[in-house]
Every structure is written in structure tokens, then in C-alpha cells.
Design a protein around this motif. Sequence first.
Motif, short mmCIF file in Angstrom:
data_model
loop_
_atom_site.label_atom_id
_atom_site.label_comp_id
_atom_site.label_asym_id
_atom_site.label_seq_id
_atom_site.Cartn_x
_atom_site.Cartn_y
_atom_site.Cartn_z
N GLY A 1 -0.27 -9.65 -3.81
CA GLY A 1 -0.95 -8.92 -3.24
C GLY A 1 -0.16 -7.92 -2.41
O GLY A 1 0.60 -8.07 -1.29
N VAL A 2 -0.70 -6.98 -1.22
CA VAL A 2 0.22 -6.86 -0.05
C VAL A 2 0.31 -7.36 1.05
O VAL A 2 1.21 -7.07 1.47
CB VAL A 2 -1.39 -5.39 0.48
CG1 VAL A 2 -0.69 -4.93 2.16
CG2 VAL A 2 -1.90 -4.24 -0.46
N GLN B 1 6.32 -5.80 -11.90
CA GLN B 1 8.27 -5.57 -11.75
C GLN B 1 8.62 -6.06 -9.86
O GLN B 1 7.59 -5.39 -9.24
CB GLN B 1 8.83 -3.91 -11.52
CG GLN B 1 9.75 -3.38 -11.06
CD GLN B 1 11.06 -4.02 -11.90
OE1 GLN B 1 11.49 -4.03 -13.03
NE2 GLN B 1 11.19 -4.94 -11.84
N PHE B 2 9.26 -6.75 -9.78
CA PHE B 2 9.88 -7.61 -8.68
C PHE B 2 10.21 -6.29 -7.86
O PHE B 2 11.01 -5.54 -8.45
CB PHE B 2 10.31 -8.64 -8.46
CG PHE B 2 11.19 -9.34 -7.40
CD1 PHE B 2 10.05 -9.88 -6.74
CD2 PHE B 2 11.98 -9.27 -6.62
CE1 PHE B 2 10.17 -10.51 -5.72
CE2 PHE B 2 12.20 -9.72 -5.35
CZ PHE B 2 11.37 -10.51 -4.76
N ASN B 3 9.84 -6.64 -6.30
CA ASN B 3 10.29 -4.73 -5.46
C ASN B 3 11.45 -5.67 -4.53
O ASN B 3 11.62 -4.92 -3.72
CB ASN B 3 9.43 -4.36 -5.64
CG ASN B 3 8.74 -3.27 -6.47
OD1 ASN B 3 7.30 -3.83 -6.38
ND2 ASN B 3 9.59 -2.61 -7.57
N GLY B 4 12.04 -7.06 -4.34
CA GLY B 4 13.37 -6.88 -3.74
C GLY B 4 14.32 -7.49 -4.53
O GLY B 4 14.84 -7.37 -5.68
N ARG C 1 9.34 -0.26 -5.02
CA ARG C 1 8.25 -0.26 -5.24
C ARG C 1 8.11 1.47 -6.21
O ARG C 1 8.46 2.41 -4.67
CB ARG C 1 7.78 -0.78 -4.13
CG ARG C 1 5.96 -0.52 -4.66
CD ARG C 1 5.04 -0.58 -3.44
NE ARG C 1 3.76 -0.11 -3.60
CZ ARG C 1 2.23 -0.03 -2.73
NH1 ARG C 1 3.22 -0.96 -1.13
NH2 ARG C 1 1.21 0.19 -2.80
N CYS C 2 7.01 1.78 -6.32
CA CYS C 2 7.65 2.81 -7.83
C CYS C 2 5.82 3.86 -7.08
O CYS C 2 4.47 2.81 -8.21
CB CYS C 2 7.91 3.44 -8.28
SG CYS C 2 7.90 5.10 -9.82
N GLU C 3 5.35 4.99 -6.97
CA GLU C 3 4.11 5.25 -6.61
C GLU C 3 4.05 6.51 -7.92
O GLU C 3 2.99 6.74 -8.37
CB GLU C 3 3.39 5.91 -5.35
CG GLU C 3 3.99 5.08 -4.98
CD GLU C 3 2.83 3.58 -4.78
OE1 GLU C 3 1.78 4.21 -5.31
OE2 GLU C 3 3.04 2.90 -3.63
N GLY D 1 6.67 -3.68 3.17
CA GLY D 1 6.24 -1.92 2.17
C GLY D 1 6.77 -1.82 1.26
O GLY D 1 6.04 -1.18 0.33
N GLN D 2 7.00 -3.15 0.36
CA GLN D 2 7.67 -3.04 -0.62
C GLN D 2 6.81 -4.58 -1.86
O GLN D 2 7.03 -4.45 -2.51
CB GLN D 2 9.24 -4.05 -1.47
CG GLN D 2 9.75 -3.20 -0.89
CD GLN D 2 9.90 -1.96 -1.49
OE1 GLN D 2 9.67 -1.64 -2.69
NE2 GLN D 2 9.77 -0.53 -0.95
N THR D 3 5.45 -5.07 -1.33
CA THR D 3 4.23 -5.12 -2.11
C THR D 3 3.19 -4.22 -2.98
O THR D 3 2.99 -3.34 -2.80
CB THR D 3 3.27 -6.55 -0.24
OG1 THR D 3 3.10 -5.47 -0.15
CG2 THR D 3 4.62 -7.08 -0.13
N SER D 4 2.96 -5.33 -3.90
CA SER D 4 2.18 -4.34 -5.05
C SER D 4 0.94 -5.34 -4.96
O SER D 4 0.76 -6.97 -4.41
CB SER D 4 2.32 -4.45 -5.80
OG SER D 4 3.14 -5.19 -6.86
N LYS D 5 0.27 -5.17 -5.91
CA LYS D 5 -0.91 -6.24 -6.56
C LYS D 5 0.13 -7.35 -7.25
O LYS D 5 -0.79 -8.68 -7.17
CB LYS D 5 -0.97 -5.61 -7.94
CG LYS D 5 -2.47 -6.34 -8.64
CD LYS D 5 -3.73 -5.83 -9.69
CE LYS D 5 -4.21 -6.52 -10.31
NZ LYS D 5 -5.15 -5.39 -11.59
#
Length: 221
Positions: A125-126, A208-211, A62-64, A99-103
Motif C-alpha cells: 500500500g501507499v 515489482q519492488f521499487n527500491g 515506480r512507473c505509471e 513516493g515509490q510505494t504501490s499496491k
Amino acid sequence: MVPVPIADTPVPAVVARYDFNGQTMILDDSGFGHTLRVVAGHGGVIRPVVHGTGNALAFPARCELTVCPHVALQSPGTTDLNPGTRDLSYGADVLLAPGQTSKGQNVVQKGYSKTGSQYKLQVDGVAGQPSCVLVDERRPGVIRLVRSSVTVADGRWHAVRCERAGSRFDIYVDNVLRGRTEVPARLSVANDSPLSIGGKGAARDNDQFNGALDNVWVRIG
């Protein structure tokens, strides 16, 4: 009288499967030849990680930042991964940290909901709850969704499966039914889009999948 032949009923078959244990190309282990290519942008890369006795593939974390690394795996555009109105199941083994979840993060996708038909598995989602999506080719933009009642974003491997049988649409996590809804019995998914894994593509909005992913498969019939 000459007998009229009866048309054969298509036999249910795994039409795409990827275990990610190859050394160079990402081959389709089903034998149907849907070899994947890497499409990437902004420095996105995949890397092998150990899973069981083989390998899985880890996607960018995950990237901000405003512009983040993106990468997906795609088959050539094809129609032979279309179920039409037939029964369909598809899934993957997923590993995602809390900690890698997103919308929304795409795991498996064929087609685009706004412009045509689609089937998709994503993590939402989170809370990191997986969901399955179907979009009828006759009703672009109308999303049929079933969401798991449990998370998969706990840092452990989980097998997630989407299953459409007639008008029933289910999601399973580790072989336990975690959600069910109904869809029109004549709902049809048919498009010439590629099968995409880990994201929609290399664009900034690729979900993007983050795992890490392993054992991705599609079964028709």
C-alpha cells in the motif's frame, strides 16, 4: 537387543543468503548453491548501489505507464528451500522512498498463493507497511498474513524479518516486533517453485519492488 537409532533432528540452518557483493553472478552465500539469475521484461534492469561497506541492488523505480520495466532475481526451481511444517524465518534489508510505494511490492517469495503453497515478504500500500504471508499446501488461496504496524517507506534502510515458530507468525522491523498472528501448527509450505527476489518474475503483474534490497536470507528450523 540391537539398539534402534534415533533419527537426528534437523539443525536450524540458513539455507539461502545473498549480500549482492559479487561482481558477476549472484551467488548464494549460505553455501547451498542457490545461485540467482536475472529475469527481466520491458527493459527492466538492476543496478548496484552502495550500502555500508558493500553493495545492494536497486530495482526499477515506480512507473505509471501501461507497460513498465520489470525485473526479478530467481533461483532454479527447488524443493530444498521448503520448510514444510518446520519453523521458518526469512528477511531482507529494504530501502524504499515514500513516493515509490504501490499496491503491493514483493521482496522475497517462494510459491504462489492461488495454486499452491507460499511464503512471502512484501511491502503493502501507499503507507509502505511490510507484511509476511504463509499459504498452506493443503489450502491454496487461503492467505495467512501478518502486517507491520510501522512503515519502511521513509528513504532509510530497514531490516525486515518474518518468523514462523509453530503456530506463532511474527514480523520484525529493525529487530522490534511490529506484528503477530497465529497460524495452524501443521501449516505446511512445500512446492518446487524458485525463490524470487524483487518481484514474481518478468510479467507485467510481477508486483515489482521499487527500491533497493540487500542481505536477503532464508532460515529453516
